[in-house]
Write a protein that holds these residues in place. Sequence first.
Motif, short mmCIF file in Angstrom:
data_model
loop_
_atom_site.label_atom_id
_atom_site.label_comp_id
_atom_site.label_asym_id
_atom_site.label_seq_id
_atom_site.Cartn_x
_atom_site.Cartn_y
_atom_site.Cartn_z
N GLU A 156 15.43 -3.45 -18.78
CA GLU A 156 16.35 -4.36 -19.45
C GLU A 156 17.76 -4.23 -18.89
N GLY A 157 18.11 -3.01 -18.40
CA GLY A 157 19.40 -2.83 -17.78
C GLY A 157 19.55 -3.67 -16.53
N THR A 158 18.48 -3.75 -15.74
CA THR A 158 18.48 -4.60 -14.55
C THR A 158 18.63 -6.07 -14.94
N ASP A 159 17.95 -6.48 -15.99
CA ASP A 159 18.05 -7.86 -16.46
C ASP A 159 19.48 -8.20 -16.88
N PHE A 160 20.15 -7.25 -17.53
CA PHE A 160 21.53 -7.50 -17.96
C PHE A 160 22.42 -7.74 -16.76
N ILE A 161 22.27 -6.91 -15.71
CA ILE A 161 23.07 -7.06 -14.50
C ILE A 161 22.73 -8.38 -13.80
N LEU A 162 21.46 -8.72 -13.79
CA LEU A 162 21.05 -9.99 -13.18
C LEU A 162 21.72 -11.17 -13.87
#
Length: 419
Positions: A332-338
């Motif tokens: 989910e952290g990657t999704d937030f950055i994306l």
Amino acid sequence: MKKLILTLIFAAAFTTLSAQTETEKTVDNNDYNKWSVELAGGFNKPQRPMTSGYYTSTPSPYVIDLGARYMFNNKFGLKGDFGYNSFEGHSDSKSFDTKYYRVDLQAVANLGRIMNFETWTQSLGLLGHAGFGLSMLERKDPTYLKDRMGNFMAGVTGQIKLTDRIALTGDFTTILNAAQNATFDGATAGASRGFQGILFNGTVGLTVYLGKNAKHADWVTLIDKNVLALTDRVSNIENKMLDTDKDGVADYLDQEANTPDGMMVDTKGRSIDKNNNNVPDETEAYILENYGNKSDTTTVYDNELIKSLINGGYVAVYFDFDKSTPTNVSTEGTDFILTYLRNNPSASIDIIGHADELGRTAYNDKLSNARATNVKNTLVKANVDASRLNVIAAGEDTSVDKESVLARKLVRRVTFRVK
């Protein structure tokens, strides 16, 4: 709640301390010297019995005292000593010349240690001594006289430490003679009972400390090792009960040591994050409410607050031990950055990989790089231009206790920095 826990811990600690005082203390008795020899000389004053018309100077010479002392510990010991006194008539007195000999065994108390002199001085000491012995009064002229008696003596000895081997002493002692038949001047004999003879001695001398160790018992402060260990344990407990980020969870239980002020946390000190996107729910709600697209609450516009949150490490991707693939929930952290990069096409970021301290440093450097590269590849596959993504291998994170399993979990991560 924390105060209650501290109260219970201290109560248990002092209960243990009280129990330990009833048992033998564990003290190393081999790191200081116990033997000493003492030589002193000075003046005396025989008080009574004296024949009328006979008296000595005040004070009168002279006294010689030689002793040997053994200390059982730094507070108590035994002393054996031999003393010699000479009594002569004053110029206005009738002439006489008598000698007084004694040998005594005395108990010694190091009053300096008992009264904790070490809290204010390292060179001044005080001894108290008292004991019993045998003594003899002798006169040779005009007729020979010898009077044997018992004695009790008590006194105090001041000490000035000159070196670890030598101390200067000053002593005042009172001697009571039992069943003294003759007067100190030797002119009168009359049987008496009890401690009727009184003699005062004042001397100055030197004490020489014997032994292979650096210090003598007179000058050491012993520490009960059990009490010291307990003190360390209580100190460690106090340190553990600290709450650095003031979130209501003690540091030793806190898995998120830098929670922002006022943030709601769970029992492990972690910010509440129900959707597992590694952004605290309160922070995320505030951002979406004040800075989000009202038609799409999953989209967040570029602003300094969001940038500071990302750069502050509040958005992260976590990894299992020795793995370069993120854990399921931390994607989910990657999704937030994306989402952030899509809404801010001019922004670029550093992708910073970290590892814990277990294993070789060179290997951990490679592992931190692999973790950051994995996240970069995920973003590239989501159509983020690779030129906007910069991989940094930060290697081992030494900011936490490497012996803590929970702490190591927190540093196996990738963080981001917006440029």
